[in-house]
Structures are given as C-alpha cells and as structure tokens.
Design a protein around this motif. Structure first.
Motif: not given
Lengths: 288, 267
Positions: B66-67, B70, B131-132, B211, B215, B217
């Motif tokens: 996820n990180s 984005y 969401t990202h 988030t 998503a 992080p």
C-alpha cells in the motif's frame, strides 16, 4: 536572465493550480467556515470570532506555543553549527564521499513514526542501549516519567534526525567553491579560521538560509516523532502545536476551536514563510 | 594532524548516527525472550522469525505494498503536473506569476495537522477514503510545490537559446518539451522524484487518517504489534528495519546528485 512575457503560460500552470486548489484551497475554506460556526444537533450557528477569543485566552494553547518556540530554537541552535562542522569535516573527493553521504542521509529517509520507534526503543532503560547505558553510569534517566528526560530525548532525536539535512545543504554550498579561492588563501598564508570566516561562510550563506528556514518550518510542524516516543507527556510537557491541534480536532472533535487554531497556526507559518521568501529573493539578487 | 582530528570527529559522528539504527537491526534479529532478558550487544540467538512473519502475513506485507503504491502514484502525479508549471515559471512572465509562486510555497510550509479534518471530509464527499489515490492526492499538498520549486531551479540553468533554436527549427512546444528539454534536465527530474518519494514515504499523519483497511500504510500497520500481552518488540523492530530499506536503495541511486538536490537546485 529575462523571461518572455506571455500570459498564455498560465495554461502550463493550470494543472498545478487545479490540483492545489483541490488539496489546499477547498480544505482551507472548510476550516475558515468551521472556525466561525458552532454545531448543535446538526444545525450550524454563526458565532463570529468567539472561538478565536476563547483560544487566545486559552492556557493550553499558550503553553503549547511557548514549548513550540523553545523547542524550535533549541533544535536550530544545535543543528546549524553542528551541521556546518560536519560538512567541513566531510571528505571533498574520493570514494569516501559517496559512503559518507549515503550514511549521513539515511536518517532522512526513515519514516517519521519509525524514527520515533527507534528512539523509543533506544531510550528505554530495560531494552535500549542509550537508556541502559545512562542508567548504568548512575544517571537516573527515564523519559516516560521525567519531563526533563523526555525533552532531552526529543531534542536529541530531532538533532539526530535532521542535522543530516543541514550537513547536506552546507556540503552542497562548500562543493560550489572553486579551488582557486583556496589556492589564493594558501598563497596569502590565511589561517583555517580565516578561510572559514571569509571564504566558506559567505559562500554558504545562501544554502544556510535555506537550511535555517526549512529546519524552522519542519521543527515547527513536528508531530509524529514525539507522538510515538512520549505521546506528548509526561503531562503536557512535550505537547507541541501539531499535537495539540490533532488532539482538539480528531480526539475531542471540537471542530470550531480546532479550525480557529488551524488558522492561527497557519498565519504564524505564513508570516515566517513571507520572511523566508523575501530572504531568498534577496539572495537571488545578491549572488554573483 | 588537523585532517586526522577532523576524520576522527567525523567517524564519531557517523558512529553515533548509526548506533540507534544498529540497535533496531540488532533487536529485529533477536527472539523476544532475549530482548527482554539481559541486554546483549549482538544477537546471541540469531533468528529471522520476525522477518519471516512479516513476509508471510498478508496484513503485514500488504502494508508495504500500500505504501509503495501511493508513494509511486504521488511521485507520478507530482512530476507530471509540476514539469509544465516549472517550465512556465522559469521561462515566462505572466500575470500573478510571483504571487502564485509564493502561494505555492506557503503550501509547502502548511502543517499537515491543519488539513487533517478538511481532507477527511473532502475525500469522504468524493468517496475516496481508504483508497491509494486519496493519500497520493493529499501528499500533493507539499510534494507538488516542492517539485515545482526544485524543477524550476534546474530549468533556469538551461540556456533559453536552446528553446529559441528549437522553435526556429520548427519544433512544436510539446515535441520540443518531451524530446529536447526533458532529456536535458533528467538529473533534475531524478532528484525531484527522489524528494517526492522521500516526503511521501516518511509522512504518516495524513496517510493514516485517510485510510482504514484497504490502503492502510505500513506505519499504521505497525501499531498491530501492541497487544494485550505487551509489545512484540522483535516484530516491531523488524518492521522498522524493512521501512528503512527502500529509502536506503533510493539514496544509493541518487547519491551523486543528492547534495545538489538538497540545495533545491539553487546552489
């Protein structure tokens, strides 16, 4: 270098303008809106400057503001001289340059919460090397219960985390000095201090101004690292502005005061920002 | 003699700089019994179980994915929008250019905490929460102004005669920009991408707020190590070490441009 006058250039800036409008202007309007209103059972009342008055008389805000300024100036007073000193000690050429630069820059790329975690662990007296060593030396050190120790931990962490930025900037300034300057100084028999005072320092003025102001801004907005290490405690002793604001907005959901606070906070930064911009402009004109 | 004293001081500084990081790595390679037992300077019972757990638990490794998603998204958005804008600022005079530039810089200095609540509401309205894209857009708040600033510094270093010659040769603006101009400032683009990556990667406050699950992080996932039975120190340390790795890789690639980039192309 003169630039071509052409107003059609706005089309090139348009994507940025739209994007920043979406991510800055609209949110900021919401904040202004909240700062002037109160919510009761889903209906909004216009309360004018009430929140601002309330905040300006709030001891909690004064405390946080005071701590914030003391913190920022302490950190700057340590980081700037230290950063310049380290930059002077860095090798100028050779394979060591890359190695040193990579090592020095490493703390800058660690996520801020992990920086907090690193120091949370390092400072603990049971499992952390730093705290354990201090206690073995006979210094009673505990950052979770003693507010002086908590301060010390946060300042050391901030210095550890951000001095590299000053080092890299100062180093960039030093690299831009032509060798001829040093040769001339050598012929004149100038001392190391004279070289620093009359060649290196003036040449670094531009980058050091950038460093000073970047560091001021970032330390003024510090949130994640102290949050992870001390959570603002013990008591309120390490609660800085961002943390206080987050507590108001997300913790207690006091929209009005939080929004009014946001605006005051933003105005403080804006004033410094303007000074910053003018200073940079001055350098741009003064530089050869 | 002076040189030796200098390199000695430098070595001491570098050792002190690396010590807390070493301690984190040291801890990540120990089982919890050893961490909580007597203090050991290196792992006596070397174990990789903490790392294995992260790489085999979807919740954990999904945090890293996820990180990275984005951060990548943010870097692309920032660069694509900032490139033409930086060109405009470096080449043209237009109404309000100075004011707009200053206003962009003020965004760079805006405390993320100020934007926390409005962002949350704005992105809720658009259904972007979790969401990202939401995090990527939120990070544009500081990355787009920064990208414009750095790129403008690099672009000013390119002589305007190149533009003029290209236009006389019949290049259209888009063709000139992509085929001639961008290759000229590729080191500047690299440095800018590095900075966008860096500031998006290290930020957590906004990323965490916008988030919830899909998503989330890695920084937010790390709080999972705290449970009723205490903190899983080894796992926390291993997760921390893994967040340093991408940064270290990126630094290695840009090491020669870094000093210049940190001066924002204005030395």
């Amino acid at each position: 270098m003169d630039r071509w006058p052409d107003h059609k250039a706005w089309f090139l800036v348009l994507p940025v303008a739209v994007l920043v409008a979406f991510s800055a202007i609209i949110p900021l309007m919401t904040v202004v809106n909240y700062s002037l209103q109160d919510v009761l059972g889903g209906t909004y009342f216009f309360v004018g400057a009430e929140w601002f008055e309330q905040l300006l008389h709030s001891d909690a805000l004064h405390g946080a503001l005071q701590r914030q300024f003391i913190f920022s100036f302490t950190v700057l007073a340590i980081e700037m001289p230290l950063g310049v000193a380290i930059a002077l000690a860095l090798p100028r050429r050779g394979w060591q340059v890359s190695l040193c630069l990579v090592l020095v820059a490493l703390p800058l790329l660690i996520p801020w919460n992990v920086v907090g975690t690193i120091w949370q662990i390092f400072g603990r007296s049971d499992i952390g090397l730093g705290g354990w060593t201090l206690n073995e030396l006979g210094i009673a050190y505990n950052y979770t219960s003693n507010s002086v120790d908590a301060w010390l931990t946060i300042v050391v962490m901030e210095v550890w985390h951000w001095t590299p930025l000053v080092v890299l900037l100062a180093y960039a300034g030093l690299q831009a000095i032509p060798d001829a300057y040093y040769q001339a100084a050598k012929i004149d028999g100038a001392s190391a201090w004279a070289v620093f005072r009359y060649i290196q320092l003036p040449k670094m003025r531009g980058v050091l101004t950038i460093a000073l102001l970047l560091r001021f801004m970032d330390s003024f907005m510090i949130y994640t690292e102290p949050f992870v290490v001390t959570g603002g405690g013990p008591g309120n002793s390490t609660t800085f502005l961002s943390q206080y604001l987050t507590r108001l907005a997300v913790g207690q959901f006091d929209l009005g005061p939080a929004a009014a606070f946001s605006i005051i906070y933003f105005l403080i930064i804006l004033v410094f920002c303007y000074v910053f911009y003018r200073a940079l402009e001055g350098i741009g004109k003064g530089a050869p | 003699m002076v040189m030796r004293k200098r390199s000695f001081a430098l070595t001491v500084y570098l050792v002190l700089l690396m010590l807390p990081i070493y301690w984190l790595i040291n801890m990540s390679l120990k089982p919890n019994e050893e961490i909580l037992g007597a203090l050991t300077l290196y792992p006596h019972e070397l174990t990789f179980q903490n790392y294995i757990k992260i790489f085999t638990t979807p919740d954990w490794y999904q945090g890293y994915i996820n990180s990275i998603i984005y951060v990548g998204l943010n870097t692309v958005i920032s660069l694509v929008t900032a490139l033409p804008a930086a060109y405009a600022f470096s080449r043209y005079q237009f109404i309000g250019d100075k004011h707009f530039f200053f206003w962009l810089l003020t965004n760079l200095m805006a405390p993320p905490a100020v934007f926390l609540l409005p962002f949350f509401q704005l992105y809720s309205t658009f259904g972007l929460i979790d969401t990202h894209l939401a995090v990527a857009l939120a990070h544009c708040l500081f990355n787009v102004p920064l990208a414009v600033w750095i790129l403008e510094g690099f672009m000013r270093g390119v002589p305007k005669e190149i533009d003029e010659t290209a236009y006389i040769d019949g290049y259209s603006f888009p063709r000139f920009f992509v085929l001639v101009f961008l290759p000229l400032i590729r080191s500047g683009i690299g440095v800018t991408a590095f900075f966008c990556f860096m500031f998006s990667w290290v930020e957590l406050l906004l990323a965490r707020t916008l988030t919830t699950t899909a998503a989330k992080p890695i920084g937010a996932v790390m709080t999972r190590t705290v449970s009723a039975s205490g903190i899983d120190w080894g796992l926390l340390a291993a997760a921390g070490v893994l967040t340093i790795v991408p940064g270290a890789i990126v630094i290695w690639f840009v090491r020669n441009y870094m000093a210049k980039g940190f001066a924002l192309g204005r030395v």
